[in-house]
Design a protein around this motif. Structure first.
Motif, PDB file in Angstrom:
ATOM      1  N   MET A   1      11.487  -2.552  -9.203  1.00 42.12           N
ATOM      2  CA  MET A   1      10.419  -2.573  -8.195  1.00 42.12           C
ATOM      3  C   MET A   1      10.613  -3.768  -7.276  1.00 42.12           C
ATOM      4  O   MET A   1      11.015  -4.842  -7.712  1.00 42.12           O
ATOM      5  CB  MET A   1       9.060  -2.671  -8.899  1.00 42.12           C
ATOM      6  CG  MET A   1       7.876  -2.611  -7.941  1.00 42.12           C
ATOM      7  SD  MET A   1       6.302  -2.560  -8.816  1.00 42.12           S
ATOM      8  CE  MET A   1       6.232  -4.238  -9.413  1.00 42.12           C
ATOM      9  N   ARG A   2      10.293  -3.630  -5.988  1.00 38.12           N
ATOM     10  CA  ARG A   2      10.540  -4.698  -5.022  1.00 38.12           C
ATOM     11  C   ARG A   2       9.324  -4.904  -4.119  1.00 38.12           C
ATOM     12  O   ARG A   2       9.433  -5.040  -2.905  1.00 38.12           O
ATOM     13  CB  ARG A   2      11.780  -4.378  -4.176  1.00 38.12           C
ATOM     14  CG  ARG A   2      11.683  -3.048  -3.445  1.00 38.12           C
ATOM     15  CD  ARG A   2      12.881  -2.803  -2.549  1.00 38.12           C
ATOM     16  NE  ARG A   2      12.710  -1.598  -1.791  1.00 38.12           N
ATOM     17  CZ  ARG A   2      12.102  -1.537  -0.621  1.00 38.12           C
ATOM     18  NH1 ARG A   2      11.607  -2.622  -0.074  1.00 38.12           N
ATOM     19  NH2 ARG A   2      11.973  -0.398   0.024  1.00 38.12           N
ATOM     20  N   THR A   3       8.128  -4.924  -4.709  1.00 34.86           N
ATOM     21  CA  THR A   3       6.937  -5.107  -3.886  1.00 34.86           C
ATOM     22  C   THR A   3       7.008  -6.434  -3.148  1.00 34.86           C
ATOM     23  O   THR A   3       7.194  -7.473  -3.760  1.00 34.86           O
ATOM     24  CB  THR A   3       5.670  -5.084  -4.762  1.00 34.86           C
ATOM     25  OG1 THR A   3       5.721  -3.927  -5.587  1.00 34.86           O
ATOM     26  CG2 THR A   3       4.420  -5.048  -3.906  1.00 34.86           C
ATOM     27  N   VAL A   4       6.862  -6.396  -1.828  1.00 34.75           N
ATOM     28  CA  VAL A   4       6.847  -7.603  -1.015  1.00 34.75           C
ATOM     29  C   VAL A   4       5.591  -7.594  -0.165  1.00 34.75           C
ATOM     30  O   VAL A   4       5.350  -6.660   0.592  1.00 34.75           O
ATOM     31  CB  VAL A   4       8.090  -7.681  -0.099  1.00 34.75           C
ATOM     32  CG1 VAL A   4       8.039  -8.942   0.746  1.00 34.75           C
ATOM     33  CG2 VAL A   4       9.362  -7.644  -0.932  1.00 34.75           C
ATOM     34  N   ILE A   5       4.760  -8.615  -0.336  1.00 32.81           N
ATOM     35  CA  ILE A   5       3.501  -8.705   0.387  1.00 32.81           C
ATOM     36  C   ILE A   5       3.436 -10.056   1.071  1.00 32.81           C
ATOM     37  O   ILE A   5       3.874 -11.062   0.523  1.00 32.81           O
ATOM     38  CB  ILE A   5       2.296  -8.556  -0.567  1.00 32.81           C
ATOM     39  CG1 ILE A   5       2.363  -7.215  -1.305  1.00 32.81           C
ATOM     40  CG2 ILE A   5       0.973  -8.692   0.169  1.00 32.81           C
ATOM     41  CD1 ILE A   5       1.302  -7.049  -2.374  1.00 32.81           C
TER      42      ILE A   5
ATOM     43  N   ASP B   1      16.522  -2.554   6.337  1.00 39.75           N
ATOM     44  CA  ASP B   1      17.677  -1.860   5.795  1.00 39.75           C
ATOM     45  C   ASP B   1      17.355  -1.152   4.482  1.00 39.75           C
ATOM     46  O   ASP B   1      18.165  -0.380   3.968  1.00 39.75           O
ATOM     47  CB  ASP B   1      18.854  -2.824   5.601  1.00 39.75           C
ATOM     48  CG  ASP B   1      18.522  -4.002   4.699  1.00 39.75           C
ATOM     49  OD1 ASP B   1      17.353  -4.134   4.282  1.00 39.75           O
ATOM     50  OD2 ASP B   1      19.429  -4.815   4.427  1.00 39.75           O
ATOM     51  N   ARG B   2      16.142  -1.384   3.924  1.00 44.63           N
ATOM     52  CA  ARG B   2      15.754  -0.740   2.664  1.00 44.63           C
ATOM     53  C   ARG B   2      14.526   0.147   2.835  1.00 44.63           C
ATOM     54  O   ARG B   2      13.890   0.524   1.873  1.00 44.63           O
ATOM     55  CB  ARG B   2      15.506  -1.803   1.596  1.00 44.63           C
ATOM     56  CG  ARG B   2      16.737  -2.657   1.296  1.00 44.63           C
ATOM     57  CD  ARG B   2      16.478  -3.634   0.187  1.00 44.63           C
ATOM     58  NE  ARG B   2      16.295  -2.952  -1.096  1.00 44.63           N
ATOM     59  CZ  ARG B   2      16.083  -3.611  -2.242  1.00 44.63           C
ATOM     60  NH1 ARG B   2      16.021  -4.928  -2.231  1.00 44.63           N
ATOM     61  NH2 ARG B   2      15.926  -2.944  -3.356  1.00 44.63           N
TER      62      ARG B   2
ATOM     63  N   ALA C   1      -0.786  -9.303   7.733  1.00 43.02           N
ATOM     64  CA  ALA C   1      -0.447  -9.022   6.347  1.00 43.02           C
ATOM     65  C   ALA C   1       0.531  -7.866   6.347  1.00 43.02           C
ATOM     66  O   ALA C   1       0.630  -7.119   7.322  1.00 43.02           O
ATOM     67  CB  ALA C   1      -1.702  -8.670   5.538  1.00 43.02           C
ATOM     68  N   GLY C   2       1.249  -7.716   5.261  1.00 41.31           N
ATOM     69  CA  GLY C   2       2.208  -6.622   5.204  1.00 41.31           C
ATOM     70  C   GLY C   2       2.671  -6.354   3.795  1.00 41.31           C
ATOM     71  O   GLY C   2       2.430  -7.145   2.870  1.00 41.31           O
ATOM     72  N   ILE C   3       3.307  -5.217   3.618  1.00 42.46           N
ATOM     73  CA  ILE C   3       3.837  -4.840   2.314  1.00 42.46           C
ATOM     74  C   ILE C   3       5.020  -3.892   2.507  1.00 42.46           C
ATOM     75  O   ILE C   3       4.990  -3.007   3.364  1.00 42.46           O
ATOM     76  CB  ILE C   3       2.734  -4.194   1.435  1.00 42.46           C
ATOM     77  CG1 ILE C   3       3.246  -3.909   0.024  1.00 42.46           C
ATOM     78  CG2 ILE C   3       2.179  -2.934   2.075  1.00 42.46           C
ATOM     79  CD1 ILE C   3       2.137  -3.535  -0.955  1.00 42.46           C
ATOM     80  N   ALA C   4       6.060  -4.099   1.715  1.00 41.13           N
ATOM     81  CA  ALA C   4       7.242  -3.245   1.784  1.00 41.13           C
ATOM     82  C   ALA C   4       6.914  -1.850   1.273  1.00 41.13           C
ATOM     83  O   ALA C   4       5.939  -1.634   0.543  1.00 41.13           O
ATOM     84  CB  ALA C   4       8.375  -3.850   0.956  1.00 41.13           C
ATOM     85  N   SER C   5       7.736  -0.886   1.636  1.00 37.03           N
ATOM     86  CA  SER C   5       7.559   0.487   1.150  1.00 37.03           C
ATOM     87  C   SER C   5       8.168   0.639  -0.244  1.00 37.03           C
ATOM     88  O   SER C   5       9.081  -0.105  -0.623  1.00 37.03           O
ATOM     89  CB  SER C   5       8.195   1.478   2.119  1.00 37.03           C
ATOM     90  OG  SER C   5       9.568   1.194   2.292  1.00 37.03           O
ATOM     91  N   PRO C   6       7.682   1.598  -1.026  1.00 37.94           N
ATOM     92  CA  PRO C   6       8.181   1.770  -2.394  1.00 37.94           C
ATOM     93  C   PRO C   6       9.536   2.459  -2.438  1.00 37.94           C
ATOM     94  O   PRO C   6       9.878   3.252  -1.564  1.00 37.94           O
ATOM     95  CB  PRO C   6       7.105   2.641  -3.053  1.00 37.94           C
ATOM     96  CG  PRO C   6       6.542   3.437  -1.907  1.00 37.94           C
ATOM     97  CD  PRO C   6       6.578   2.518  -0.717  1.00 37.94           C
TER      98      PRO C   6
END
Length: 301
Positions: free
Chosen positions: A1-5, A181-182, A201-206
């Motif tokens: 998992m690569r959750t980025v907030i 790129d991901r 605010a932001g969050i990467a996609s799963p």
């Protein structure tokens, strides 16, 4: 998992800054040959395109991201590798700048050189400015020159595009998605009133095997309302929120993300409580996939 907030607010103070006119004949800043109205100094996001050192014969093109913007409330935001604070007083053709606080990121290569050029301009004291053919030019007394064009995107990521926006409680908000790129990245920005600095605010996609409950975010707050956003994969048929045990269940509408099969479910809610309100993801057969914040989690592989 690569959750980025992330969540943050960058503001730089400016004293005595009123909206200044665009370049016009007789204004002291030069006449323009463009037929369209020139952008104003205040209220425009400017992107650095080149710099020229004193005595240099030609400007040096800039390929890294460096920006400056001024607001009607007297706030200027400067980004040149680091975020740099300053105060300034604006006139119709000059501005007086006093540099202030800065972040402390190590900068090298082109980023480092752009940082040096921008810091030199901020430290120059009195700077002449003009807008001609949609280009803002800043020139100090030693004839160092910075040239800016209108920034193509209001977001930190130039590739981000707005997918929803509006006004609430006297403020403004906007939801965007930017490419990486991901996969796409969710960006949310809000401000309490026009001209104020944007909070973001932001969050990467799963990724395919990630639990969607890890991709829920309270992205912003305006007037006591909370913007709740969550990534939804193609298998998701519905996303609901129950803010408190006594609250009615509300469905979050989907927003399409250009160029992706993913969607963003998001809406303003009055009583959302991060960490305790329940966000439930259902598949297209109405079976529960997962629930925020406690699960369970059924993953798609």
């Amino acid at each position: 998992m690569r959750t980025v907030i992330w969540a943050g607010l960058v503001t730089l103070a400016v004293a005595g800054c009123a909206a200044a006119p665009a370049a016009t004949a007789g204004s002291g800043v030069g006449a323009s040959t463009a037929t369209a109205p020139e952008p104003t100094l205040v209220g425009t996001d400017w992107q650095l395109i080149s710099y020229r050192e004193p005595g240099a014969g030609a400007p040096v093109p800039v390929t890294v991201d460096s920006t400056i913007s001024f607001t009607a409330k007297g706030i200027v935001s400067v980004h040149a590798c680091n975020y740099i604070g300053a105060t300034a007083r604006l006139g119709p053709a000059t501005m007086t700048i006093n540099p202030g606080a800065t972040t402390d990121i190590g900068c090298s290569g082109e980023n480092g050189e752009v940082e040096r050029q921008v810091n030199a301009m901020l430290a120059a004291g009195t700077v002449r400015w003009s807008i001609r053919d949609r280009v803002l030019t800043l020139t100090d007394e030693d004839r160092q020159v910075l040239a800016y064009r209108v920034r193509p995107s209001p977001y930190p990521d130039l590739g981000a595009r707005t997918i929803a926006a509006g006004d609430l409680a006297g403020g403004n908000w906007r939801l965007a998605a930017g490419p990486t790129d991901r996969g796409p990245f969710l960006i949310f920005e809000e401000r309490a009133e026009p001209g104020a600095a944007w909070g973001s605010a932001g969050i990467a996609s799963p990724e395919r095997a990630d639990c969607l409950a890890s991709y829920v975010i309270e992205a912003g707050v305006l007037g006591g309302q909370h913007y709740v956003a969550a990534w939804a994969t193609p298998e998701v048929g519905k996303v609901t929120v129950r803010a408190t045990p006594a609250s009615a269940v509300q469905s979050l509408p989907f927003h399409a993300v250009p160029g992706s099969s993913l969607r963003i479910a998001g809406a303003w809610l009055a009583d959302f409580r991060p960490g305790s309100s329940t966000v439930t993801f259902y598949d297209r057969a109405a079976a529960v996939i997962t629930a925020y914040p406690k699960g369970p989690c059924r993953q798609f592989r």
